[in-house]
Design an enzyme around this catalytic site. Sequence first.
Site, mmCIF file in Angstrom:
data_model
loop_
_atom_site.group_PDB
_atom_site.id
_atom_site.type_symbol
_atom_site.label_atom_id
_atom_site.label_comp_id
_atom_site.label_asym_id
_atom_site.label_seq_id
_atom_site.Cartn_x
_atom_site.Cartn_y
_atom_site.Cartn_z
ATOM 1 C CG ASP A 82 -1.898 1.015 1.302
ATOM 2 O OD1 ASP A 82 -2.299 1.525 2.533
ATOM 3 O OD2 ASP A 82 -2.258 1.591 0.366
ATOM 4 N N GLY A 216 -8.931 5.656 1.878
ATOM 5 C CA GLY A 216 -9.455 6.384 2.911
ATOM 6 C C GLY A 216 -10.881 6.100 3.364
HETATM 7 O O1 G3H Z 1 -4.247 3.037 2.094
HETATM 8 C C1 G3H Z 1 -4.885 3.002 3.037
HETATM 9 C C2 G3H Z 1 -6.193 3.708 3.148
HETATM 10 O O2 G3H Z 1 -6.304 4.610 2.334
HETATM 11 C C3 G3H Z 1 -6.780 3.822 4.591
HETATM 12 O O3 G3H Z 1 -7.372 4.944 4.906
HETATM 13 O O4 G3H Z 1 -7.011 5.033 7.244
HETATM 14 O O5 G3H Z 1 -8.670 6.085 6.013
HETATM 15 O O6 G3H Z 1 -8.932 3.717 6.388
HETATM 16 P P1 G3H Z 1 -8.267 4.998 6.206
HETATM 17 ZN ZN ZN Z 2 -4.726 5.075 1.046
#
Ligand code: G3H
Ligand code: ZN
Length: 303
Positions: A82, A216
């Site tokens: 990621d 996100g």
């Molecule tokens: O790449 C990871 C995500 O975009 C996580 O986003 O922490 O808002 O769930 P979040």
């Molecule tokens: Zn992310």
Amino acid sequence: MPLVPSKELVQAADAGKYAVGAFNAVNMESAQAIFAAAEQERSPLIIQVTQTTMDYTNPDELVALIKVLADRATIPVALHLDHGRSFDLVMRFLKLGMTSVMIDGSLDEKGKNPRSLEENLAVTKQVVAAAHALGVTVEAELGRLGQIGEQISADDRDHALTDPDEAASFVAETGVDMLAVAIGTTHGLFKGTPVIVHDRLEKINQKVSVPLVMHGGTGVPDEAVTKAVKLGICKVNIDTEIRVAFYNSVHNTISKLEKGYQEADASGEVRKYDIRNILGPAREAMKDAIAAKMRLFGSSGKA
Ligand code: G3H
Ligand code: ZN
């Protein structure tokens, strides 16, 4: 089951009009919770690690654990990097056996300042050439998402959103397999009310041929997620929500233990300490939060 490229999972999701959840693992309990939820829900799974993991533990160790869990799994699993921010870093994780990688060329290597479109194109093409030679899926990002604690102002929002025509030519020029889009979500907890720009997503989906990714995912209202999946989102990233489930569980457990310890002290008994009494319930709480997301995304029962 052997690990699979995430391309297979998101293409099946695209055809089936659901989304596959991508969940961040940072240690043994979070990795176990992610697999347990997928088994319980009979859901395909994308488990992901970030480069920040390297500051906390040796990625070799965490990846080795995830591979053991994947070998035992009875549902299809992709192992994904990621937010890889540079070619070199993505190559390091490719060597560790990722079956899917993200090159996030939308921000610089520190993840602070936006990169130009040209820089994003250049680094993304470099990664695609190498990863595809190994049969590994590539995700890229175009547009600007709010970072943790950041709220993109209404004035800036339009500029930050992914442009449909730019997205179409970006995908055609780079050959990426999936595209993370900026449609109003933000990393971490939202400051204020989340505004997901679904009509922009619809326009992007009409022009872009590859599956789309929502980052996100934490804090996005359920109905906004369901609508986004209908409009072409095939992968939803969730991290903070797992951390919150962990934190709340540990907090509750420690409050209960504290009470027990005071009673033990008062009755002259010896306190009993056991990390598993704290991390065990936290693992269960993370699993429940993840399973609920799989049901929301529609991936339950699709394995
Ligand atoms: O790449 C990871 C995500 O975009 C996580 O986003 O922490 O808002 O769930 P979040
Ligand atoms: Zn992310």
